[in-house]
Design an enzyme around this catalytic site. Structure first.
Site, PDB file in Angstrom:
ATOM      1  N   HIS A  40       0.846  -1.326   0.033  1.00  0.00           N
ATOM      2  CA  HIS A  40       0.054  -0.110   0.089  1.00  0.00           C
ATOM      3  C   HIS A  40       0.981   1.352  -0.124  1.00  0.00           C
ATOM      4  O   HIS A  40       1.722   1.536   0.879  1.00  0.00           O
ATOM      5  CB  HIS A  40      -0.679  -0.124   1.249  1.00  0.00           C
ATOM      6  N   ARG A  41       0.762   1.884  -1.049  1.00  0.00           N
ATOM      7  CA  ARG A  41       1.824   3.335  -1.375  1.00  0.00           C
ATOM      8  C   ARG A  41       3.132   2.850  -1.220  1.00  0.00           C
ATOM      9  O   ARG A  41       4.017   3.529  -0.833  1.00  0.00           O
ATOM     10  CB  ARG A  41       1.409   4.343  -0.269  1.00  0.00           C
ATOM     11  N   GLU A  67       0.674  -0.540  -4.666  1.00  0.00           N
ATOM     12  CA  GLU A  67      -0.382   0.520  -5.208  1.00  0.00           C
ATOM     13  C   GLU A  67       0.157   1.812  -4.836  1.00  0.00           C
ATOM     14  O   GLU A  67       1.093   1.997  -3.935  1.00  0.00           O
ATOM     15  CB  GLU A  67      -1.343   0.113  -3.670  1.00  0.00           C
ATOM     16  N   ASP A  69      -1.083   6.180  -5.729  1.00  0.00           N
ATOM     17  CA  ASP A  69      -2.040   7.170  -5.968  1.00  0.00           C
ATOM     18  C   ASP A  69      -1.677   8.196  -6.814  1.00  0.00           C
ATOM     19  O   ASP A  69      -0.346   8.666  -6.960  1.00  0.00           O
ATOM     20  CB  ASP A  69      -2.261   7.732  -4.623  1.00  0.00           C
ATOM     21  N   HIS A  82      -0.360  10.775  -2.387  1.00  0.00           N
ATOM     22  CA  HIS A  82      -1.690  10.123  -1.849  1.00  0.00           C
ATOM     23  C   HIS A  82      -2.626  11.764  -1.618  1.00  0.00           C
ATOM     24  O   HIS A  82      -3.818  11.316  -2.229  1.00  0.00           O
ATOM     25  CB  HIS A  82      -1.613   9.588  -0.551  1.00  0.00           C
ATOM     26  N   GLU A 141      -4.301   3.933  -8.324  1.00  0.00           N
ATOM     27  CA  GLU A 141      -5.577   4.451  -7.977  1.00  0.00           C
ATOM     28  C   GLU A 141      -5.466   5.968  -8.364  1.00  0.00           C
ATOM     29  O   GLU A 141      -4.778   6.678  -8.169  1.00  0.00           O
ATOM     30  CB  GLU A 141      -5.606   4.453  -6.481  1.00  0.00           C
ATOM     31  N   LYS A 143      -6.760   9.346  -7.715  1.00  0.00           N
ATOM     32  CA  LYS A 143      -7.540   9.959  -6.560  1.00  0.00           C
ATOM     33  C   LYS A 143      -8.256  11.147  -7.135  1.00  0.00           C
ATOM     34  O   LYS A 143      -8.050  11.962  -7.930  1.00  0.00           O
ATOM     35  CB  LYS A 143      -6.443  10.609  -5.912  1.00  0.00           C
ATOM     36  N   ASP A 266       0.570  -2.174   4.605  1.00  0.00           N
ATOM     37  CA  ASP A 266       1.700  -1.272   4.842  1.00  0.00           C
ATOM     38  C   ASP A 266       2.643  -2.240   4.882  1.00  0.00           C
ATOM     39  O   ASP A 266       4.058  -1.708   4.869  1.00  0.00           O
ATOM     40  CB  ASP A 266       1.626  -0.212   5.898  1.00  0.00           C
TER      41      ASP A 266
HETATM   42  O1  G3P Z   1      -5.869   0.551  -2.062  1.00  0.00           O
HETATM   43  C1  G3P Z   1      -6.947   0.958  -0.908  1.00  0.00           C
HETATM   44  C2  G3P Z   1      -6.291   2.266  -0.420  1.00  0.00           C
HETATM   45  O2  G3P Z   1      -5.411   2.626  -0.923  1.00  0.00           O
HETATM   46  C3  G3P Z   1      -7.599   3.177  -0.303  1.00  0.00           C
HETATM   47  O3  G3P Z   1      -7.212   4.317   0.670  1.00  0.00           O
HETATM   48  O4  G3P Z   1      -6.911   6.390   1.372  1.00  0.00           O
HETATM   49  O5  G3P Z   1      -4.989   4.669   1.461  1.00  0.00           O
HETATM   50  O6  G3P Z   1      -5.913   5.576  -1.006  1.00  0.00           O
HETATM   51  P1  G3P Z   1      -6.065   5.322   0.680  1.00  0.00           P
HETATM   52 CA    CA Z   2      -4.643   4.358  -2.503  1.00  0.00          CA
END
Ligand code: G3P
Ligand code: CA
Length: 272
Positions: A40-41, A67, A69, A82, A141, A143, A266
């Protein structure tokens, strides 16, 4: 495929990082390789989110995907960050969409997490595709795509230029909380898997799942919404399930027990 591990100890499913069924003195250890581990990120538990340091760490840790953003700069460059402002994760301030890519790239995106990461920068989507495609899967993703009209076409064009718009074992996936944007994305890139993100229980009804299945491949709810029943219902609609954001082993184990297909975390090492 299952492996049988002889052991004289008792393991509990929810206390152990190993997923196990316990019989008297025998432990069945499940192969979890069918679950996609999504950093995640990047591996953001260990390095500053959405930077090369976090993405490199994810590769090094053997995650299946990173992942990331995406927002758009003032001068139209797609950038990986993000928040809609740079305030939390850099030494600058202001909205991403009101800064040029040159201004964004001049910011320090690492020091907030420690001196060891000083000098990390905000990557562009171009750079991330060039550096990581082929090394690790990419879950992109979008955003707030409503704030950036035309961003779907720009992402589609960027992938097409690189011939990444064809079925390639799901090495690239796109997701968003904005369902209309994802519908559009599926029309632009029919062979690229699309995910819908939600933290709302109203999006877990059979009616909602049926609608998602008309254009999405993945249903990606926040982990608090997950139950085995929900996963089974999503599967029955032909949707795979990815859930987020795992920050401890107990949550990872609950999602594994519920039967999810992907875990967005994470800490990639908490899943396997
Ligand atoms: O991949 C899911 C997650 O990234 C969604 O929430 O706020 O971390 O972008 P956020
Ligand atoms: Ca995300």
């Amino acid at each position: 495929m299952k492996f049988i591990l002889e052991a004289g100890l008792t393991l509990s499913l929810f206390l152990s990082p190993i997923q196990a069924d316990v019989f008297s003195g025998t432990v069945l250890v499940r192969d979890l390789s069918y679950i996609d581990v999504v950093a995640h990120r990047g591996a953001s538990g260990y390095a500053p989110e959405n930077t090369f340091a976090a993405f490199d760490k994810a590769v090094q840790m053997g995650a299946d995907y990173i992942e990331l953003d995406v927002h758009r700069s003032k001068d139209g460059e797609l950038v990986v960050i993000h928040d809609s402002t740079v305030d939390r994760t850099t030494d600058g301030s202001g909205k991403v969409g009101e800064l040029t890519v040159e201004e964004l790239r001049a910011l320090d995106a690492g020091s907030w997490m420690g001196d060891a990461f000083a000098g990390e920068t905000i990557p562009t989507l171009d750079e991330v595709l060039d550096r990581y495609y082929g090394k690790i899967g990419l879950l992109i993703e979008l955003k707030t795509p409503d704030v950036y009209p035309g961003i779907e076409e720009e992402v589609a064009e960027m992938l097409k230029e690189r011939n990444l718009d064809r079925p390639q074992d799901e090495e690239i996936m796109i997701q968003s909380f904005n369902f209309e944007s994802m519908k559009k994305m599926k029309q632009l890139l029919p062979d690229v898997p699309i995910g819908v993100l939600t933290s709302s229980r109203t999006d877990t009804s059979d009616e909602a799942l049926k609608e998602f299945a008309t254009y999405a491949d993945y249903f990606n709810p926040q982990y608090g919404l997950i139950s085995q029943t929900l996963v089974d219902r999503a599967h029955a609609h032909g949707l795979k399930v990815g859930s987020w954001t795992v920050r401890n082993r107990k949550t990872a184990n609950l999602l594994i027990a519920a039967g999810v297909d992907a875990i967005i975390t994470d800490y990639p090492d908490y899943v396997r």
